[in-house]
Design a protein around this motif. Structure first.
Motif, PDB file in Angstrom:
ATOM      1  N   LYS A 209       0.827  -1.210   0.000  1.00  0.00           N
ATOM      2  CA  LYS A 209       0.000   0.000   0.000  1.00  0.00           C
ATOM      3  C   LYS A 209       0.860   1.259   0.000  1.00  0.00           C
ATOM      4  CE  LYS A 209      -3.810   2.266   2.475  1.00  0.00           C
ATOM      5  NZ  LYS A 209      -4.774   2.160   3.606  1.00  0.00           N
ATOM      6  N   LEU A 210       1.935   1.240   0.777  1.00  0.00           N
ATOM      7  CA  LEU A 210       2.773   2.434   0.899  1.00  0.00           C
ATOM      8  C   LEU A 210       3.556   2.721  -0.379  1.00  0.00           C
ATOM      9  CD1 LEU A 210       4.138   2.042   4.541  1.00  0.00           C
ATOM     10  CD2 LEU A 210       2.727   3.919   3.686  1.00  0.00           C
ATOM     11  N   ILE A 211       4.097   1.679  -1.011  1.00  0.00           N
ATOM     12  CA  ILE A 211       4.915   1.934  -2.196  1.00  0.00           C
ATOM     13  C   ILE A 211       4.083   2.361  -3.396  1.00  0.00           C
ATOM     14  CG2 ILE A 211       6.759   0.396  -1.457  1.00  0.00           C
ATOM     15  CD1 ILE A 211       5.708  -1.720  -3.339  1.00  0.00           C
ATOM     16  N   LYS A 212       2.756   2.197  -3.291  1.00  0.00           N
ATOM     17  CA  LYS A 212       1.887   2.702  -4.349  1.00  0.00           C
ATOM     18  C   LYS A 212       1.660   4.201  -4.229  1.00  0.00           C
ATOM     19  CE  LYS A 212      -0.689  -1.595  -5.119  1.00  0.00           C
ATOM     20  NZ  LYS A 212      -2.020  -2.274  -5.027  1.00  0.00           N
ATOM     21  N   VAL A 213       1.967   4.763  -3.045  1.00  0.00           N
ATOM     22  CA  VAL A 213       1.810   6.203  -2.834  1.00  0.00           C
ATOM     23  C   VAL A 213       2.940   6.918  -3.547  1.00  0.00           C
ATOM     24  CG1 VAL A 213       1.726   8.058  -1.124  1.00  0.00           C
ATOM     25  CG2 VAL A 213       0.746   5.817  -0.586  1.00  0.00           C
ATOM     26  N   PRO A 214       2.636   7.871  -4.449  1.00  0.00           N
ATOM     27  CA  PRO A 214       3.695   8.592  -5.161  1.00  0.00           C
ATOM     28  C   PRO A 214       4.670   9.249  -4.195  1.00  0.00           C
ATOM     29  CG  PRO A 214       1.536   9.098  -6.093  1.00  0.00           C
ATOM     30  CD  PRO A 214       1.288   8.314  -4.833  1.00  0.00           C
ATOM     31  N   GLY A 215       5.936   8.958  -4.363  1.00  0.00           N
ATOM     32  CA  GLY A 215       6.964   9.579  -3.540  1.00  0.00           C
ATOM     33  C   GLY A 215       7.525   8.687  -2.451  1.00  0.00           C
ATOM     34  N   ILE A 216       6.721   7.791  -1.872  1.00  0.00           N
ATOM     35  CA  ILE A 216       7.191   6.992  -0.737  1.00  0.00           C
ATOM     36  C   ILE A 216       8.319   6.047  -1.143  1.00  0.00           C
ATOM     37  CG2 ILE A 216       6.577   5.173   0.882  1.00  0.00           C
ATOM     38  CD1 ILE A 216       5.621   7.805   1.828  1.00  0.00           C
ATOM     39  N   SER A 217       8.129   5.263  -2.201  1.00  0.00           N
ATOM     40  CA  SER A 217       9.179   4.330  -2.625  1.00  0.00           C
ATOM     41  C   SER A 217      10.441   5.083  -3.031  1.00  0.00           C
ATOM     42  CB  SER A 217       8.681   3.461  -3.785  1.00  0.00           C
ATOM     43  OG  SER A 217       8.284   4.262  -4.886  1.00  0.00           O
ATOM     44  N   MET A 386      20.537  12.590  -6.450  1.00  0.00           N
ATOM     45  CA  MET A 386      19.930  13.877  -6.808  1.00  0.00           C
ATOM     46  C   MET A 386      19.121  13.748  -8.104  1.00  0.00           C
ATOM     47  SD  MET A 386      19.314  17.018  -6.329  1.00  0.00           S
ATOM     48  CE  MET A 386      17.984  17.353  -7.465  1.00  0.00           C
ATOM     49  N   PHE A 387      19.660  13.002  -9.055  1.00  0.00           N
ATOM     50  CA  PHE A 387      18.927  12.777 -10.307  1.00  0.00           C
ATOM     51  C   PHE A 387      17.638  12.011 -10.031  1.00  0.00           C
ATOM     52  CE2 PHE A 387      18.034  10.086 -14.049  1.00  0.00           C
ATOM     53  CZ  PHE A 387      17.855  11.088 -15.010  1.00  0.00           C
ATOM     54  N   TRP A 388      17.700  11.034  -9.130  1.00  0.00           N
ATOM     55  CA  TRP A 388      16.519  10.255  -8.746  1.00  0.00           C
ATOM     56  C   TRP A 388      15.473  11.156  -8.096  1.00  0.00           C
ATOM     57  CZ3 TRP A 388      14.735   5.363  -9.486  1.00  0.00           C
ATOM     58  CH2 TRP A 388      13.743   4.899  -8.640  1.00  0.00           C
ATOM     59  N   VAL A 389      15.917  12.020  -7.204  1.00  0.00           N
ATOM     60  CA  VAL A 389      14.997  12.962  -6.544  1.00  0.00           C
ATOM     61  C   VAL A 389      14.340  13.870  -7.580  1.00  0.00           C
ATOM     62  CG1 VAL A 389      14.906  14.975  -5.010  1.00  0.00           C
ATOM     63  CG2 VAL A 389      16.137  12.929  -4.303  1.00  0.00           C
ATOM     64  N   TRP A 390      15.125  14.365  -8.518  1.00  0.00           N
ATOM     65  CA  TRP A 390      14.575  15.249  -9.546  1.00  0.00           C
ATOM     66  C   TRP A 390      13.538  14.517 -10.396  1.00  0.00           C
ATOM     67  CZ3 TRP A 390      14.788  15.365 -14.993  1.00  0.00           C
ATOM     68  CH2 TRP A 390      14.340  16.558 -15.570  1.00  0.00           C
ATOM     69  N   GLN A 391      13.836  13.263 -10.744  1.00  0.00           N
ATOM     70  CA  GLN A 391      12.916  12.478 -11.582  1.00  0.00           C
ATOM     71  C   GLN A 391      11.626  12.135 -10.843  1.00  0.00           C
ATOM     72  OE1 GLN A 391      13.745  12.624 -14.976  1.00  0.00           O
ATOM     73  NE2 GLN A 391      13.556  10.411 -15.110  1.00  0.00           N
ATOM     74  N   LYS A 392      11.745  11.697  -9.581  1.00  0.00           N
ATOM     75  CA  LYS A 392      10.607  11.126  -8.868  1.00  0.00           C
ATOM     76  C   LYS A 392       9.866  12.124  -7.975  1.00  0.00           C
ATOM     77  CE  LYS A 392      11.290   7.012 -10.534  1.00  0.00           C
ATOM     78  NZ  LYS A 392      10.305   6.365 -11.456  1.00  0.00           N
ATOM     79  N   LEU A 393      10.593  13.094  -7.402  1.00  0.00           N
ATOM     80  CA  LEU A 393       9.961  13.975  -6.427  1.00  0.00           C
ATOM     81  C   LEU A 393       9.756  15.403  -6.932  1.00  0.00           C
ATOM     82  CD1 LEU A 393      11.828  12.921  -3.154  1.00  0.00           C
ATOM     83  CD2 LEU A 393       9.640  12.111  -4.021  1.00  0.00           C
ATOM     84  N   ILE A 394      10.380  15.757  -8.023  1.00  0.00           N
ATOM     85  CA  ILE A 394      10.228  17.122  -8.563  1.00  0.00           C
ATOM     86  C   ILE A 394       9.530  17.098  -9.916  1.00  0.00           C
ATOM     87  CG2 ILE A 394      11.445  19.202  -9.307  1.00  0.00           C
ATOM     88  CD1 ILE A 394      13.658  18.505  -7.332  1.00  0.00           C
ATOM     89  N   ARG A 395      10.094  16.360 -10.848  1.00  0.00           N
ATOM     90  CA  ARG A 395       9.558  16.356 -12.215  1.00  0.00           C
ATOM     91  C   ARG A 395       8.175  15.732 -12.300  1.00  0.00           C
ATOM     92  NH1 ARG A 395      12.442  13.332 -17.388  1.00  0.00           N
ATOM     93  NH2 ARG A 395      10.978  14.037 -18.989  1.00  0.00           N
ATOM     94  N   ASN A 396       7.962  14.610 -11.561  1.00  0.00           N
ATOM     95  CA  ASN A 396       6.718  13.856 -11.698  1.00  0.00           C
ATOM     96  C   ASN A 396       5.706  14.104 -10.591  1.00  0.00           C
ATOM     97  OD1 ASN A 396       7.642  12.595 -14.057  1.00  0.00           O
ATOM     98  ND2 ASN A 396       8.675  10.981 -12.899  1.00  0.00           N
ATOM     99  N   VAL A 397       5.973  15.100  -9.715  1.00  0.00           N
ATOM    100  CA  VAL A 397       5.040  15.421  -8.647  1.00  0.00           C
ATOM    101  C   VAL A 397       4.080  16.501  -9.129  1.00  0.00           C
ATOM    102  CG1 VAL A 397       4.827  16.425  -6.339  1.00  0.00           C
ATOM    103  CG2 VAL A 397       6.628  14.790  -6.822  1.00  0.00           C
ATOM    104  N   PRO A 398       2.772  16.357  -8.875  1.00  0.00           N
ATOM    105  CA  PRO A 398       1.812  17.383  -9.267  1.00  0.00           C
ATOM    106  C   PRO A 398       2.198  18.756  -8.727  1.00  0.00           C
ATOM    107  CG  PRO A 398       0.675  15.419  -8.492  1.00  0.00           C
ATOM    108  CD  PRO A 398       2.115  15.215  -8.216  1.00  0.00           C
ATOM    109  N   VAL A 399       1.824  19.794  -9.458  1.00  0.00           N
ATOM    110  CA  VAL A 399       2.193  21.165  -9.106  1.00  0.00           C
ATOM    111  C   VAL A 399       1.793  21.510  -7.685  1.00  0.00           C
ATOM    112  CG1 VAL A 399       1.859  23.602  -9.659  1.00  0.00           C
ATOM    113  CG2 VAL A 399       2.073  21.932 -11.502  1.00  0.00           C
ATOM    114  N   GLN A 400       0.591  21.106  -7.232  1.00  0.00           N
ATOM    115  CA  GLN A 400       0.104  21.465  -5.900  1.00  0.00           C
ATOM    116  C   GLN A 400       0.897  20.801  -4.786  1.00  0.00           C
ATOM    117  OE1 GLN A 400      -1.606  19.803  -8.185  1.00  0.00           O
ATOM    118  NE2 GLN A 400      -2.765  18.098  -7.342  1.00  0.00           N
TER     119      GLN A 400
END
Length: 404
Positions: A209-217, A386-400
């Motif tokens: 359940k947790l890894i399905k949440v965007p950002g947690i994994s 840092m590249f992983w963070v940019w891909q998963k937590l910045i680029r693909n995270v909704p604007v809000q």
């Protein structure tokens, strides 16, 4: 004083004592095995020391999610006290060990009942006002990281002054005192009846359940890579100091200082970076800290003098102050309500995995690439992080969500 501030002060000392106790045995583990437990063969001593040190992290990796599940069901403070008092007893018993097997079994048991750190983080995240979460996480983590890094220095000093076995008794007593303080001072507004009314899911279902949440994994991966990069050269730093300083006077002092100076700067920087993250967002602080830490490993690889290594290690500690606190703050913001302790439990497992894998891989690679190569490898891993963070937590995270 507001209750969350009381919680923070008490749990800071608890984090420091628990982590220092876990790492305090590093400088004298091989000597304890030799002089108190009767081993004589150097190779045998080295093997036992490595296995005993890693044993704690093996069982910790397995059991942290389980204790996180029970914390969400029975309360965070209950699990925190279970861990604190349990580890105090086990640490004291280590001083009575008569064979390496006794010490190994106690280290495995210690990892099994551990959970003070994720319990403290979960409790603070639940009791701190949202506008102060970054500051609280930074301050709390500074205690844990400082204890981890300063522990070997304290252990080395105590071993010379009071001997090996009394260190275990002293550490157990301090852990017990910290747990008693938490028992009387720390408050947890946990609604057990509300938690009991919720459907309980297994550890495996909770992870799914947790890894399905965007950002947690993504955050779990970040935690592992950070710890792996930090720990892979750690055990070889004293040998590097010897290479730079020679076998002259105060070699042990310089080796301890170089290993510990990162913890000192981390203690200073973590609360300050936590405050900044409350204002500009945890993702931005995490990103800048990853880049800064990656850059700080490069001058370490190029060092030709102890002073230059010392300065770059001090700078590294400043940026380390923004890593784990930012991750913990983001985990709280991404995790569904009612699963906070479980989420931190899985993150603690990734931390333990990095603690375990880093020194093993670093030791295996040191023969071929040297400690300078390990510093470069750590830098590359943090840039990749840092590249992983940019891909998963910045680029693909909704604007809000980008203001988290």
């Amino acid at each position: 004083m507001e209750q969350w501030k009381k919680n923070l002060i008490v749990l800071w000392f608890g984090q420091f004592l628990i982590n220092a106790g876990m790492t305090m045995i590093i400088p004298f583990m091989s000597l304890y095995l030799q002089f108190d437990l009767g081993l004589s063969d150097k190779h045998e001593i080295g093997v036992w020391a490595g296995i005993i040190f890693a044993g704690n992290f093996v069982t910790s990796f397995i059991f942290q999610p389980i204790w996180g599940k029970y914390a969400d069901k029975y309360g965070r403070k209950v699990m925190l006290l279970r861990s604190g008092f349990g580890m105090a007893i086990v640490m004291t018993l280590m001083g009575f060990a008569t064979t390496p097997w006794h010490l190994l079994l106690l280290r495995l048991l210690n990892g099994t009942i551990s959970g003070f750190n994720p319990g403290a983080v979960s409790l603070m995240s639940a009791t701190t006002p949202k506008s102060k979460v970054g500051f609280a996480m930074g301050t709390l983590q500074s205690g844990g990281i400082a204890g981890t890094i300063l522990g070997p220095l304290i252990g080395g000093l105590l071993a010379d002054s009071i001997g090996y076995r009394p260190i275990f008794y002293l550490t157990g007593a301090l852990m017990f005192a910290a747990s008693m303080l938490a028992f009387f001072v720390v408050k947890d507004p946990f609604d057990r009846s509300k938690a009991a009314s919720k459907h309980t899911i297994s550890v495996r279902e909770g992870l799914k359940k947790l890894i399905k949440v965007p950002g947690i994994s993504s955050l779990y991966t970040v935690t592992f890579l950070i710890q792996f990069a930090m720990m892979s050269p750690m055990t070889l730093i004293p040998l590097f100091v010897q290479e730079l300083h020679g076998n002259g006077p105060n070699l042990a002092f310089w080796a301890g200082l170089v290993s510990s100076v990162t913890g000192l700067s981390n203690m200073i920087a973590s609360p300050l970076l936590g405050k900044i993250s409350d204002k500009i967002g945890s993702v931005k602080v995490l990103s800048v800290s990853l880049i800064g830490a990656a850059l700080c490993f490069i001058p370490q690889a190029l060092s030709h003098h102890v002073w230059s290594l010392l300065a770059s290690r001090f700078a590294l500690g400043i940026f380390l102050g923004g890593l784990n606190p930012s991750v913990n703050s983001l985990i709280r913001k991404y995790t569904p309500d009612g699963m906070e302790s479980r989420s931190y439990g899985f993150n603690s497992s990734m931390l333990a995995l990095g603690n375990m894998a880093g020194p093993i891989v670093g030791g295996a690679l040191s023969g071929s690439i040297g400690i300078q190569g390990l510093f470069v490898l750590s830098s590359v891993l943090l840039f990749a992080n840092m590249f992983w963070v940019w891909q998963k937590l910045i680029r693909n995270v909704p604007v809000q969500q980008k203001n988290v």
